[in-house]
Design a protein around this motif. Structure first.
Motif, mmCIF file in Angstrom:
data_model
loop_
_atom_site.group_PDB
_atom_site.id
_atom_site.type_symbol
_atom_site.label_atom_id
_atom_site.label_comp_id
_atom_site.label_asym_id
_atom_site.label_seq_id
_atom_site.Cartn_x
_atom_site.Cartn_y
_atom_site.Cartn_z
ATOM 1 N N LEU A 46 -4.526 132.464 42.499
ATOM 2 C CA LEU A 46 -4.250 133.109 41.217
ATOM 3 C C LEU A 46 -4.314 134.632 41.340
ATOM 4 C CD1 LEU A 46 -6.153 130.891 38.638
ATOM 5 C CD2 LEU A 46 -3.706 131.292 38.764
ATOM 6 N N TYR A 47 -5.265 135.089 42.130
ATOM 7 C CA TYR A 47 -5.406 136.536 42.309
ATOM 8 C C TYR A 47 -4.150 137.121 42.956
ATOM 9 C CZ TYR A 47 -7.070 140.913 44.338
ATOM 10 O OH TYR A 47 -7.200 142.224 44.710
ATOM 11 N N TYR A 48 -3.676 136.452 44.032
ATOM 12 C CA TYR A 48 -2.482 136.964 44.700
ATOM 13 C C TYR A 48 -1.233 136.754 43.846
ATOM 14 C CZ TYR A 48 -5.236 137.736 48.879
ATOM 15 O OH TYR A 48 -6.167 138.202 49.761
ATOM 16 N N PHE A 49 -1.228 135.680 43.056
ATOM 17 C CA PHE A 49 -0.119 135.473 42.134
ATOM 18 C C PHE A 49 -0.058 136.600 41.120
ATOM 19 C CE2 PHE A 49 3.004 133.381 39.729
ATOM 20 C CZ PHE A 49 2.620 133.355 38.395
ATOM 21 N N LYS A 50 -1.222 136.999 40.642
ATOM 22 C CA LYS A 50 -1.276 138.112 39.695
ATOM 23 C C LYS A 50 -0.785 139.396 40.353
ATOM 24 C CE LYS A 50 -4.536 140.756 36.883
ATOM 25 N NZ LYS A 50 -5.939 140.930 36.495
ATOM 26 N N LYS A 51 -1.182 139.634 41.611
ATOM 27 C CA LYS A 51 -0.736 140.838 42.316
ATOM 28 C C LYS A 51 0.781 140.821 42.506
ATOM 29 C CE LYS A 51 -2.896 142.757 45.651
ATOM 30 N NZ LYS A 51 -3.553 143.030 46.948
ATOM 31 N N ASP A 52 1.324 139.608 42.811
ATOM 32 C CA ASP A 52 2.771 139.514 42.982
ATOM 33 C C ASP A 52 3.499 139.805 41.682
ATOM 34 O OD1 ASP A 52 2.583 138.932 45.630
ATOM 35 O OD2 ASP A 52 2.713 136.771 45.379
ATOM 36 N N ARG B 157 6.772 143.740 38.528
ATOM 37 C CA ARG B 157 6.930 144.626 37.375
ATOM 38 C C ARG B 157 6.997 146.094 37.802
ATOM 39 N NH1 ARG B 157 2.911 141.202 35.031
ATOM 40 N NH2 ARG B 157 1.332 142.791 35.380
ATOM 41 N N GLN B 158 6.682 146.396 39.055
ATOM 42 C CA GLN B 158 6.642 147.781 39.491
ATOM 43 C C GLN B 158 7.809 148.130 40.424
ATOM 44 O OE1 GLN B 158 2.748 148.114 41.196
ATOM 45 N NE2 GLN B 158 1.706 148.133 39.232
ATOM 46 N N ALA C 218 5.598 153.812 37.686
ATOM 47 C CA ALA C 218 4.232 153.274 37.588
ATOM 48 C C ALA C 218 3.681 152.942 38.966
ATOM 49 C CB ALA C 218 4.220 152.034 36.695
ATOM 50 N N SER C 219 4.513 152.320 39.810
ATOM 51 C CA SER C 219 4.064 151.949 41.150
ATOM 52 C C SER C 219 3.748 153.187 41.991
ATOM 53 C CB SER C 219 5.146 151.120 41.843
ATOM 54 O OG SER C 219 4.761 150.792 43.162
ATOM 55 N N MET C 220 4.590 154.215 41.890
ATOM 56 C CA MET C 220 4.353 155.431 42.671
ATOM 57 C C MET C 220 3.075 156.138 42.230
ATOM 58 S SD MET C 220 6.687 155.575 44.967
ATOM 59 C CE MET C 220 6.754 157.272 45.562
ATOM 60 N N GLY D 130 10.162 156.292 46.093
ATOM 61 C CA GLY D 130 10.321 155.577 44.838
ATOM 62 C C GLY D 130 11.294 156.306 43.931
ATOM 63 N N ARG D 131 11.725 155.595 42.888
ATOM 64 C CA ARG D 131 12.590 156.207 41.891
ATOM 65 C C ARG D 131 11.705 156.709 40.756
ATOM 66 N NH1 ARG D 131 17.527 153.486 38.344
ATOM 67 N NH2 ARG D 131 18.355 155.451 37.522
ATOM 68 N N TRP D 132 11.754 158.014 40.534
ATOM 69 C CA TRP D 132 10.892 158.616 39.513
ATOM 70 C C TRP D 132 11.521 158.501 38.121
ATOM 71 C CZ3 TRP D 132 6.064 159.228 39.520
ATOM 72 C CH2 TRP D 132 5.422 160.126 38.644
ATOM 73 N N GLY D 133 12.860 158.360 38.081
ATOM 74 C CA GLY D 133 13.538 158.197 36.807
ATOM 75 C C GLY D 133 14.896 158.870 36.825
ATOM 76 N N GLY D 134 15.915 158.245 36.181
ATOM 77 C CA GLY D 134 17.227 158.858 36.131
ATOM 78 C C GLY D 134 17.774 159.114 37.517
ATOM 79 N N GLU D 135 18.149 160.373 37.771
ATOM 80 C CA GLU D 135 18.680 160.750 39.077
ATOM 81 C C GLU D 135 17.613 161.389 39.961
ATOM 82 O OE1 GLU D 135 19.841 164.169 36.233
ATOM 83 O OE2 GLU D 135 19.482 162.018 36.174
ATOM 84 N N GLU D 136 16.339 161.127 39.656
ATOM 85 C CA GLU D 136 15.246 161.720 40.436
ATOM 86 C C GLU D 136 14.550 160.672 41.289
ATOM 87 O OE1 GLU D 136 13.508 165.744 38.399
ATOM 88 O OE2 GLU D 136 12.549 163.850 37.876
ATOM 89 N N PHE D 137 14.272 161.055 42.535
ATOM 90 C CA PHE D 137 13.492 160.223 43.449
ATOM 91 C C PHE D 137 12.206 160.975 43.799
ATOM 92 C CE2 PHE D 137 17.880 158.981 44.020
ATOM 93 C CZ PHE D 137 17.829 157.597 44.072
#
Length: 474
Positions: A302-308, A313-314, A325-327, A385-392
């Motif tokens: 369950l713990y690893y399922f939650k992490k997945d 979502r990230q 969020a992930s970055m 990562g993608r920071w948003g729009g056309e920004e990385f």
């Protein structure tokens, strides 16, 4: 969070049901061989299961669930601790769960109990707090409050930035354990001994062995233990036959893994009952170990399922890169590991004209192809990562600012010479780069702000350039 809280409780309930069902099955099987004797022995083990599940595992999992609540983090992380709110929350938890909860605040070095009392956490007077604060463990089982000795489960609390806020947990008076032990011993004549990894006796059905005044009785101090051979003393005590006060006792040993404790179940035997009792107790304890192992496996799944689920979502759907969020979480983890980090903000030049001239589908193709190219340019330790729009956003762990500028220049040149095909046309793109750096713990927003200033300077100077902006020290 509510879903996983419900799952944890459901698994605990399933664990109890399965244990009771299997023990009942063992009971009927053995009763065909030694009816009354085996039935009495089977019944004598039910309190062991009840003790482990109800008195140890249930408080642990309730506390593990509650310690993740944002309400608790907000209470303990507030600039000024609202003591009225703290007591109100603890009393509500006491009413809901029937347990004595506490909060030990790092901010004002005070411990609050659900009964409305407090204790000042003064170094030298209160040893447990400062000892466990520096411990690598986040979950600790302990004996304390010596004027009315309690069993405690202490869980560390951290804020979103992984700053230590103090401890949250649950405490139970040892008198409640002794009452359970007394009823059990009166009915069956069996004894419990719980010992930690150093063989200090933490709980016992014998009141004389219970810790008091900060002093523990060690298993090696017991007369029957001293009578064992050196080999037996150093090994497992499971299924050993010992003599206590002239009577034979068979020892069943069970490891309580979350606390790193060992339960010794002392079974009184008559000489003609020894072999039958040995087999029965061994079978039951084996079943307990298997069921307990399955419970831990399900819990970890369950713990690893939650992490997945969190990982899913990230992820940015379009580029399949980590999203903002992930970055942010990755940056916090790097800072928590005391890594220096260079941060590169990449903004595609004149990207809006692509969408306006060729349509959003073409813009999406451009973003995906640039994302693929950037990934190929990364070193193993770098994170894109993608920071948003056309920004990385590019995170370069253990990389100095000038080395980061060199990396950015390489990427900038690679992008400027790259031809992007959308099927019906070819597109040339450039990007502007803003670089910043931190070698000390900072919020990502502070480092991003410096990189954004550098990026603005790059845009102002004609685009397709790399600029560095270091954070000013105050």
């Amino acid at each position: 969070m509510n879903i996983f809280r419900t799952l944890h409780r459901s698994i605990l309930l399933l664990f109890v049901v399965v244990v009771i069902s299997i023990v009942t099955l063992v009971h009927f099987s053995v009763s065909k061989i030694v009816a009354e004797q085996s039935r009495a022995q089977q019944q004598s083990h039910s309190p062991a299961l009840e003790l482990i599940v109800q008195q140890l595992m249930k408080p642990l999992h309730i506390s593990e669930t509650l310690v993740k609540a944002k309400e608790l983090q907000d209470l303990m992380g507030a600039p000024d601790i609202d003591e009225a709110a703290v007591f109100a929350s603890l009393k509500r938890l006491h009413r809901e769960f029937g347990m004595n909860f506490f909060i030990a605040s790092e901010k004002n070095r005070r411990q609050y109990y659900s009964d409305g009392t407090t204790t000042e956490l003064v170094e030298g007077d209160v040893s447990w707090y400062f000892k466990y604060k520096d411990s690598a463990q986040n979950e600790i089982a302990d004996i304390g409050k010596w004027e009315d000795t309690h069993f405690y489960i202490d869980l560390k609390v951290f804020d979103e930035d992984q700053h230590f806020l103090g401890f949250f947990g649950v405490g139970k008076s040892l008198r409640s354990f002794l009452d359970i032990f007394a009823r059990y011993k009166e009915t069956y004549g069996y004894d419990f001994i719980f010992a930690d990894q150093d063989r200090n006796i933490t709980l016992s059905s014998d009141p004389k062995l219970v810790a008091a005044n900060s002093q523990f009785t060690n298993l090696t101090d017991l007369p029957w233990f001293k009578d064992l051979s050196e080999e037996e003393q150093q090994g497992s005590l499971n299924n050993l036959l010992v003599k206590i006060n002239g009577f034979d006792f068979l020892i069943a040993e069970l490891n309580i893994q979350p606390f790193d404790w060992t339960l010794y179940l002392m079974t009184p035997l008559e000489s003609r009952q020894t072999e039958i009792s040995r087999g029965f107790i061994f079978s039951v304890v084996t079943l307990l170990v298997i069921i307990f192992g399955l419970f831990l496996i399900i819990y970890n799944l369950l713990y690893y399922f939650k992490k997945d689920m969190q990982k899913t979502r990230q992820i940015d759907v379009l580029t399949e890169l980590p999203n903002r969020a992930s970055m942010s979480l990755t940056f916090d983890e790097l800072i928590y590991k005391k890594s220096s980090v260079s941060l590169v903000l990449i903004n595609l030049d004149n990207f809006k004209s692509i969408n306006e001239t060729h349509g959003r589908k073409a813009g999406d193709i451009v973003l995906r192809q640039i994302a693929s190219m950037l990934q190929l340019e990364l070193r193993d330790r770098d994170v894109l990562g993608r920071w948003g729009g056309e920004e990385f956003l590019l995170l370069l762990p253990n990389t100095g600012p000038h080395e980061a500028v060199d990396v950015a220049e390489t990427v900038r040149n690679r992008l400027a010479n790259m031809t992007i095909t959308t099927g019906s046309m070819s597109i040339q793109m450039t990007a502007s780069f803003g670089v910043s750096f931190t070698a000390i713990p900072r919020a990502i927003n502070e480092v991003i702000a410096a990189a954004d200033d550098a990026l603005f300077a790059a845009k102002r100077e004609g685009r397709n350039v790399v600029r560095l902006q270091l954070i000013e020290e105050h």
